[in-house]
Design an enzyme around this catalytic site. Structure first.
Site, PDB file in Angstrom:
ATOM      1  N   LYS A 113       9.969  -2.366  -1.969  1.00  9.18           N
ATOM      2  CA  LYS A 113       9.620  -3.790  -2.010  1.00  9.18           C
ATOM      3  C   LYS A 113       9.133  -4.252  -0.624  1.00  9.18           C
ATOM      4  CE  LYS A 113       9.334  -8.097  -3.379  1.00  9.18           C
ATOM      5  NZ  LYS A 113       9.728  -9.037  -2.432  1.00  9.18           N
ATOM      6  N   SER A 161       9.154  -8.673  -7.491  1.00 15.81           N
ATOM      7  CA  SER A 161       7.990  -9.258  -6.841  1.00 15.81           C
ATOM      8  C   SER A 161       7.115 -10.031  -7.820  1.00 15.81           C
ATOM      9  CB  SER A 161       7.155  -8.155  -6.203  1.00 15.81           C
ATOM     10  OG  SER A 161       6.061  -8.730  -5.559  1.00 15.81           O
ATOM     11  N   HIS A 213       5.691  -3.058  -0.203  1.00 12.60           N
ATOM     12  CA  HIS A 213       4.806  -3.932  -0.989  1.00 12.60           C
ATOM     13  C   HIS A 213       4.449  -5.191  -0.202  1.00 12.60           C
ATOM     14  CE1 HIS A 213       4.334  -7.607  -3.308  1.00 12.60           C
ATOM     15  NE2 HIS A 213       3.619  -6.895  -4.144  1.00 12.60           N
ATOM     16  N   ASN A 214       5.464  -5.845   0.324  1.00 10.72           N
ATOM     17  CA  ASN A 214       5.214  -7.094   1.054  1.00 10.72           C
ATOM     18  C   ASN A 214       4.362  -6.857   2.292  1.00 10.72           C
ATOM     19  OD1 ASN A 214       7.014  -8.046  -0.832  1.00 10.72           O
ATOM     20  ND2 ASN A 214       8.075  -9.375   0.603  1.00 10.72           N
ATOM     21  N   GLU A 240       0.882  -6.405   1.394  1.00  9.66           N
ATOM     22  CA  GLU A 240       0.365  -7.750   1.093  1.00  9.66           C
ATOM     23  C   GLU A 240      -0.110  -8.439   2.397  1.00  9.66           C
ATOM     24  OE1 GLU A 240       3.161 -10.148  -1.252  1.00  9.66           O
ATOM     25  OE2 GLU A 240       2.655 -11.821   0.053  1.00  9.66           O
TER      26      GLU A 240
END
Ligand code: 2AM
Length: 484
Positions: free
Chosen positions: A185, A130, A188-189, A192
């Protein structure tokens, strides 16, 4: 003797190229290959000119140029391309070689590929990477998971090229087996998505409700970045609001208000529904993008409904501070929900996730990097068994301190007709989570009334279920097939 490569990277799009250059900077010899082979020489003659990168013009040549056990990293488009490249590689590999997928693969694909390759005697690592182009070049956040036995093979390279926290810790560590790295991941996105949406809602209220200009908001975000909100996304919002187009006017106000998405927020929201975890703020953020995309319909409806069309009349400075606190409280809820989902995923998919470590991986290099993640890391380091982030002393105190501001912000937004779906969902979650008796008693009564789905009672053991003949008609048979 010809120099052998430490690792190969297949896929010379921007992320692949930048990772190779980053590895090269750290003293590793990288073999570069791409399906469209002409891109190999383009790369060697341009971005990789003067480096130690070795170009390969076939998979056979690439494999021959590598030290054993071989480490081959795929930086290709997620989906079929990964399977296609794996199939092309297999006839050239020996047991003990390791394939790493550094793309944005869906975690169930990674679970499937890890099993497939491990059954054949190979190693497979699915790694989240990332930080976009800049992160890949200068230090990304790296989230590897898969065949644990292969971790020592790539640990040094990955740790060397990763971002570092302000205190020098690497934003790269082992996450867990099979799909754990790609799951983290995805989380995480998705987080976001939430962070971006709540910033956008704060901007919307200040712009439409308070009538503040981009220059004024530029100053406000600059101040906010000196508080607990200190983060990359607040920093770039500050810069975007201060950015002028060629005619001297704020560029942000000329940008069409329809958002795109690549799907990770949606994936995470769907997965949270599967796991039964209320990740409401992120789901609202995905829906907010969907609503933004209905531009034509919104234009039409805006001519039909006027709304309150009022401007805020009170103390602007005070409400701006309320909005800051509401943003912080909403952000805490978003991370609380995200980590609730990670905890459930760990149970469901049998991963031994270290939540403090995950916060650390996101501390630098990636889009959600922030000072705030240091506090999350500390909360889990202090108490690895913490059931919920909200209950950590640090976060409990902030949320309690912010609560009145959070409510005032939303009351103001509702009165002025400014939509704040993610702020609202965060407060609704908070009020629900801290509620010892929700109205699900009535819900269960309705389900038993219309479908004989039965209910439990507060004055009877939980393993006992009841059915009531609510109408005096229809008999006393209860449904035995509907799970609660
Ligand atoms: P290409 O340059 O040959 O298109 C990003 O798109 C990267 O993924 C590029 O390196 C691209 O290779 C690669 N890629 C896309 N689809 C692919 C496929 N089906 N098989 C192999 N590589 C693919």
């Amino acid at each position: 003797m010809e120099k052998k490569g430490d690792i190969a990277v297949i896929g010379l799009a921007v992320m692949g190229q930048n990772l190779i250059l980053n590895m090269n900077d750290h003293g590793y010899t990288v073999v570069a290959f791409n399906r469209t082979v002409s891109k190999v020489d383009d790369f060697l003659n341009n971005a990789a000119k003067g480096t130690s990168v070795i170009g390969a013009h076939s998979i056979d040549e690439m494999v021959g140029l590598l030290k054993t056990p071989r480490k081959i990293m795929l930086m290709v488009k997620a989906g079929e391309a990964v399977d296609a490249e794996i199939e092309k590689l297999l006839p050239h590999l020996s047991p003990g070689d390791c394939i790493i997928d550094g793309g944005n693969s869906y975690f169930t694909d990674t679970i499937r590929r890890a099993k497939y390759l491990e059954d054949k005697g190979f190693f497979f690592i699915g790694s989240g990477v990332s930080g976009g182009e800049e992160g890949a070049r200068n230090g990304p956040s790296i989230m590897p998971g898969g065949s644990i036995k292969a971790w020592p093979l790539i640990k040094d390279i990955f740790t060397a090229i990763s971002a570092k926290t302000p205190s020098g810790e690497a934003c790269c560590d082992w996450v867990g087996s099979d799909g754990a790295g790609h799951y983290v991941k995805m989380a995480h996105n998705a987080i976001e998505y939430g962070d971006i949406q709540i910033i956008c809602e704060a901007y919307h209220l200040m712009k439409q409700g308070l009538g503040l200009s981009p220059d004024q908001m530029h100053e406000i975000f600059a101040e906010w970045n000196k508080t607990e909100l200190d983060s990359y996304l607040i920093e770039i919002t500050r810069d975007i609001l201060g950015f002028k187009d060629e005619d001297g006017l704020p560029l942000v106000e000329k940008i069409l208000d329809t958002a795109g998405q690549k799907g990770t927020g949606k994936w995470f929201s769907i997965n949270s529904l599967d796991l039964g975890i209320p990740v409401t703020l992120i789901a609202e953020s995905v829906y907010a993008r969907s609503l933004s995309a209905l531009k034509e319909e919104r234009m039409n409806a805006s001519g039909v409904f006027n709304g309150p069309a009022k401007l805020f009349k009170g103390d602007v400075k005070a409400i701006v501070e309320d909005i800051r606190k509401a943003l912080l409280a909403s952000k805490i809820i978003s991370y609380t929900q995200g980590f609730m989902c990670l905890r459930e995923a760990a149970k469901e998919y049998d991963w031994n996730l270290d939540f403090g470590n995950i916060a650390l991986l996101w501390r630098g290099g990636c889009i959600i990097r922030s000072a705030f993640l240091e506090n999350i890391k500390n909360a889990y380091r202090k108490n690895p068994g913490l059931t919920n982030l909200l209950l950590d002393d640090y976060f409990k105190k902030i949320v309690t301190d912010c609560e009145a501001s959070w409510r005032r912000t939303l009351m103001t937004a509702i009165e002025l007709g400014v939509p704040m779906p993610s702020f609202s969902s965060a407060l609704a979650f908070f009020d629900g989570y801290r509620c010892d008796r929700l109205p699900a008693n009535l819900l269960q009564a309705m389900r038993d009334y219309f479908g004989a789905h039965t209910y439990q009672r507060i004055d009877a053991p939980l393993n006992k279920v009841f059915h009531t003949n609510w109408t005096g008609r229809g008999g006393n048979v209860s449904s035995g097939t509907y799970s609660v």
